[in-house]
Design a protein around this motif. Sequence first.
Motif, mmCIF file in Angstrom:
data_model
loop_
_atom_site.group_PDB
_atom_site.id
_atom_site.type_symbol
_atom_site.label_atom_id
_atom_site.label_comp_id
_atom_site.label_asym_id
_atom_site.label_seq_id
_atom_site.Cartn_x
_atom_site.Cartn_y
_atom_site.Cartn_z
ATOM 1 N N TRP A 96 10.883 -5.214 0.420
ATOM 2 C CA TRP A 96 9.835 -6.221 0.295
ATOM 3 C C TRP A 96 8.554 -5.607 -0.272
ATOM 4 O O TRP A 96 8.199 -4.474 0.058
ATOM 5 N N VAL A 97 7.850 -6.369 -1.104
ATOM 6 C CA VAL A 97 6.550 -5.955 -1.641
ATOM 7 C C VAL A 97 5.615 -7.165 -1.617
ATOM 8 O O VAL A 97 6.018 -8.281 -1.982
ATOM 9 N N THR A 98 4.379 -6.952 -1.180
ATOM 10 C CA THR A 98 3.357 -7.999 -1.259
ATOM 11 C C THR A 98 2.215 -7.498 -2.142
ATOM 12 O O THR A 98 1.886 -6.320 -2.126
ATOM 13 N N THR A 99 1.628 -8.408 -2.914
ATOM 14 C CA THR A 99 0.510 -8.048 -3.783
ATOM 15 C C THR A 99 -0.671 -8.979 -3.515
ATOM 16 O O THR A 99 -0.492 -10.151 -3.134
ATOM 17 N N TYR A 100 -1.870 -8.455 -3.767
ATOM 18 C CA TYR A 100 -3.129 -9.138 -3.452
ATOM 19 C C TYR A 100 -4.088 -8.871 -4.615
ATOM 20 O O TYR A 100 -4.544 -7.734 -4.793
ATOM 21 N N ALA A 101 -4.388 -9.904 -5.415
ATOM 22 C CA ALA A 101 -5.156 -9.699 -6.642
ATOM 23 C C ALA A 101 -6.501 -10.424 -6.601
ATOM 24 O O ALA A 101 -6.715 -11.321 -5.777
ATOM 25 N N HIS A 102 -7.393 -10.026 -7.516
ATOM 26 C CA HIS A 102 -8.707 -10.632 -7.771
ATOM 27 C C HIS A 102 -9.737 -10.303 -6.691
ATOM 28 O O HIS A 102 -10.685 -11.077 -6.487
#
Length: 300
Positions: A96-102
Amino acid sequence: MSEVCTVQNYIDYDPGPGWRDHTCGGLSYDGHRGIDIRVPTQIEMRRGVAVVAAAAGEVVIAEDGQPDLLMQDTGPGKTRQERNGNWVAIKHDGGWVTTYAHMRKGTVAVKRGERVERGQKLGLIGLSGNSDFPHVHFAVTHRNKLLDPFTGLEPSAACGEAAQSLWSPAAQAQLPYRVGGLLSAGFLGRTTTHREVLEGIEEPGPLSARSPVLIFYTGAWGLREGDIQQLTILAPDGTVFLQKDEVLERSRAVLTRWVGRKLTKVTWPAGTYRGLYRVERESGNGRSIVLEIEREVEVR
């Protein structure tokens, strides 16, 4: 969190040029591959709203240094870094991978290789990268396949279907599906603009009875074609000072409106003015209220 943050855009389930969110509603845009969790305006962004890790894991990407600028001013970024702005990616057990942008410039609080726990602060909501409103773009992948955290399915599935939400019950309760909402509203003794309303206007306090204009403004998101929108100003004696009704001719991701009058006498009548904003929507079950708010201002 639900008092400040809301989901404006969901993952796009429509394989064509249009878009559909997981409920078959219109809260997305063509090709959107994540969840946009926003704060109402840049006022809340400047005060600071934390972005936290969804689960424990290892930070594999932590990028900072991109400015907080509106994409409408800079144009869309071309590289992944320009598109995501200041962002973090976390690898979790089981592929699993989670990403958080901006995220906001200078606020990324973790480093590559660092171990983080669920709920740990990663940074603050910002405007970096391809962003025209303050938010965090959140995405979940499992073995390189994008999954919708609200359904547990890939966006190639039919909208309206569901397997099992990936959110915890507590997180799910904080992120209810809303068909639209308020961004800002209030009174001013001067004119304003679409951009200023969306960026946020600090409460001016009591207005002078000699103000050249008296304006009630609103900003909202998630409005649809056919919505019935009404803005009303009530005078201190309770009578209708001004009212404007509108049927929207097309859907709008965000919309600003204001009603008001110029001062034609020496002063405005002193007292408390009330602004009422109401949005109604037709459905198969009749007309329902999407949004209903009230604001007050003292004129002295």
